[in-house]
Enzyme design. Structure first.
Site, PDB file in Angstrom:
ATOM      1  N   LYS A 191      -4.736   4.166   2.712  1.00  0.00           N
ATOM      2  CA  LYS A 191      -5.740   4.143   1.647  1.00  0.00           C
ATOM      3  C   LYS A 191      -6.907   3.273   2.111  1.00  0.00           C
ATOM      4  O   LYS A 191      -6.714   2.264   2.789  1.00  0.00           O
ATOM      5  CB  LYS A 191      -5.149   3.562   0.353  1.00  0.00           C
ATOM      6  CG  LYS A 191      -3.978   4.367  -0.202  1.00  0.00           C
ATOM      7  CD  LYS A 191      -3.573   3.918  -1.605  1.00  0.00           C
ATOM      8  CE  LYS A 191      -3.327   2.438  -1.758  1.00  0.00           C
ATOM      9  NZ  LYS A 191      -2.256   1.916  -0.871  1.00  0.00           N
ATOM     10  N   HIS A 231      -6.485  -1.788  -8.420  1.00  0.00           N
ATOM     11  CA  HIS A 231      -6.191  -3.220  -8.426  1.00  0.00           C
ATOM     12  C   HIS A 231      -6.969  -3.933  -9.529  1.00  0.00           C
ATOM     13  O   HIS A 231      -6.997  -5.148  -9.586  1.00  0.00           O
ATOM     14  CB  HIS A 231      -6.571  -3.855  -7.082  1.00  0.00           C
ATOM     15  CG  HIS A 231      -6.019  -3.144  -5.908  1.00  0.00           C
ATOM     16  ND1 HIS A 231      -6.743  -2.189  -5.221  1.00  0.00           N
ATOM     17  CD2 HIS A 231      -4.825  -3.235  -5.284  1.00  0.00           C
ATOM     18  CE1 HIS A 231      -6.009  -1.718  -4.231  1.00  0.00           C
ATOM     19  NE2 HIS A 231      -4.839  -2.334  -4.248  1.00  0.00           N
ATOM     20  N   ASP A 290      -5.822  -2.971   4.337  1.00  0.00           N
ATOM     21  CA  ASP A 290      -4.919  -1.938   4.837  1.00  0.00           C
ATOM     22  C   ASP A 290      -5.428  -1.344   6.145  1.00  0.00           C
ATOM     23  O   ASP A 290      -4.662  -1.173   7.105  1.00  0.00           O
ATOM     24  CB  ASP A 290      -4.784  -0.811   3.797  1.00  0.00           C
ATOM     25  CG  ASP A 290      -3.937  -1.202   2.607  1.00  0.00           C
ATOM     26  OD1 ASP A 290      -3.433  -2.342   2.574  1.00  0.00           O
ATOM     27  OD2 ASP A 290      -3.769  -0.373   1.694  1.00  0.00           O
ATOM     28  N   GLY A 336      -0.210  -2.643  -0.695  1.00  0.00           N
ATOM     29  CA  GLY A 336       0.282  -3.657  -1.604  1.00  0.00           C
ATOM     30  C   GLY A 336       1.257  -3.083  -2.616  1.00  0.00           C
ATOM     31  O   GLY A 336       1.147  -1.917  -3.018  1.00  0.00           O
ATOM     32  N   SER A 337       2.229  -3.887  -3.024  1.00  0.00           N
ATOM     33  CA  SER A 337       3.140  -3.459  -4.074  1.00  0.00           C
ATOM     34  C   SER A 337       2.416  -3.484  -5.415  1.00  0.00           C
ATOM     35  O   SER A 337       1.307  -3.998  -5.540  1.00  0.00           O
ATOM     36  CB  SER A 337       4.357  -4.381  -4.103  1.00  0.00           C
ATOM     37  OG  SER A 337       5.093  -4.267  -2.898  1.00  0.00           O
ATOM     38  N   GLY A 338       3.058  -2.909  -6.432  1.00  0.00           N
ATOM     39  CA  GLY A 338       2.457  -2.825  -7.751  1.00  0.00           C
ATOM     40  C   GLY A 338       1.949  -1.443  -8.088  1.00  0.00           C
ATOM     41  O   GLY A 338       1.462  -1.220  -9.199  1.00  0.00           O
ATOM     42  N   HIS A 339       2.062  -0.494  -7.132  1.00  0.00           N
ATOM     43  CA  HIS A 339       1.579   0.872  -7.353  1.00  0.00           C
ATOM     44  C   HIS A 339       2.732   1.863  -7.486  1.00  0.00           C
ATOM     45  O   HIS A 339       2.525   3.070  -7.363  1.00  0.00           O
ATOM     46  CB  HIS A 339       0.673   1.305  -6.203  1.00  0.00           C
ATOM     47  CG  HIS A 339      -0.486   0.399  -5.969  1.00  0.00           C
ATOM     48  ND1 HIS A 339      -1.392   0.093  -6.957  1.00  0.00           N
ATOM     49  CD2 HIS A 339      -0.884  -0.293  -4.861  1.00  0.00           C
ATOM     50  CE1 HIS A 339      -2.308  -0.742  -6.476  1.00  0.00           C
ATOM     51  NE2 HIS A 339      -2.006  -0.994  -5.215  1.00  0.00           N
TER      52      HIS A 339
END
Length: 331
Positions: free
Chosen positions: A105, A219, A110, A54-57
């Site tokens: 991860k 998250h 995922d 996921g994006s945001g990392h």
């Protein structure tokens, strides 16, 4: 909610566009996907490395695409796994004839989606293997995982497996060193304040002004304890002690240390935490080979940090030191 964005539903596409514009000599977009590949992908005769999530990392994972690290990174929507078809396209795009290795991860979405993509690629005759990173010592199971979560220690796996692949190693050799890294890396994080997913428009959890959460996930998943905020030294000791209780470290062992910011923590504070971590390890006779301070795997604008320790031997030190041209981890 205050964010420097355009459309909340287009943040991933806009981010990728900006990354390509910043580093056109190193990376390129994979048309029709939310993946980024090395500029020279596929590299003939080299195992291709693919990661993502996921994006945001950011800078994970796209910031680690480049010579010496990943060949491709696939970006899902914010805090959401990329789809199998996107991952499948990335695998095909980096296959240089020696197979493709996936660094995943340990989050349920995922793992499922990368596995489905690998099955599709194998039907095309591409040999695919994987490692699942589960470095978080805080909790055994969470709302996102079965087993331990994968967090900032994943960056060391990218670096070491990427260096091995760059040497021309086989798929099996890359897997072996990736598994060795996973077996020797441990992490734990904490948070002072939550983050806000752009499309949601409100914080993902709540902490009072005088509260912190120990063991939180990237998250915003719950940690092991919510309690009054304490000093940097106390936080550093709690994270270090918990990690050391889960590692086989003896006097004169060498480690790499990563003090990672989660998005809104000043480097000043990360260095203050590191000062205590350094003292604690030195007192135990553990030798610090190299220290990494900064934002390596974030959680949007969450305030907090994580600590990662990687037990080293001569092989892992050599691969950690190898040249990398990835924008977020260049040497």
């Amino acid at each position: 909610m205050k964010k420097i964005i355009n459309d909340p539903n287009q943040v991933v596409q806009d981010m990728i566009s900006g990354m390509i514009a910043a580093h056109p000599e190193k990376i390129k977009p994979l048309t029709g996907t939310t993946a980024i590949t090395r500029k020279d992908a596929p590299v003939a005769g080299k195992v291709g490395l693919v990661s993502g999530g996921g994006s945001g990392h950011e800078p994970a994972h796209a910031g680690y695409v480049g010579k010496g690290m990943l060949d491709a990174a696939v970006a899902g929507e914010v805090f959401t796994s990329p789809t199998p078809d996107q991952i499948y396209e990335a695998i095909k795009a980096v296959d240089g004839g020696k197979g493709v290795f996936l660094i995943i991860k340990n989050y349920t979405g995922d793992v499922l989606n990368f596995d489905m993509a690998a099955e599709l690629a194998e039907l095309d005759g591409i040999q695919v293997d994987k490692v699942i990173v589960n470095d978080d010592v805080a909790v055994e199971d969470s709302s996102f995982t079965t087993g331990r979560r994968g967090i900032a220690g994943t960056v060391f796996v990218h670096k070491i497996a990427g260096a091995k692949a760059e040497q021309g190693a086989s798929l099996e050799e890359v897997k072996n060193v990736a598994e060795k890294t996973v077996a020797n890396v441990r992490s734990m994080g904490m948070a002072l304040m939550p983050c806000t997913v752009p499309a949601a428009g409100k914080p993902s959890f709540q902490l009072d002004e005088n509260e912190m959460e120990i063991g939180i996930g990237i998250h915003g998943e719950a940690g092991i304890e919510r309690k009054p905020i304490s000093t940097a030294d106390e936080i550093a000791k709690e994270l270090t002690d918990k990690i050391l209780s889960d590692m086989d470290l003896s006097q004169n062992d060498e480690v790499a240390v990563m003090v990672n910011g989660l998005g809104s923590t000043p480097e000043m504070e990360l260095y203050i935490v590191n000062s205590k971590v350094n003292k604690l390890l030195t007192e135990k006779g553990i030798r610090i080979y190299k220290t990494f301070i900064g934002e390596y795997m974030t959680a949007l604008e969450m305030a907090g940090c994580s600590l990662t320790l990687l037990k080293l031997d001569d092989q892992l030190k050599s691969l950690l030191d190898a040249e990398s041209e990835a924008p977020a981890f260049h040497s």
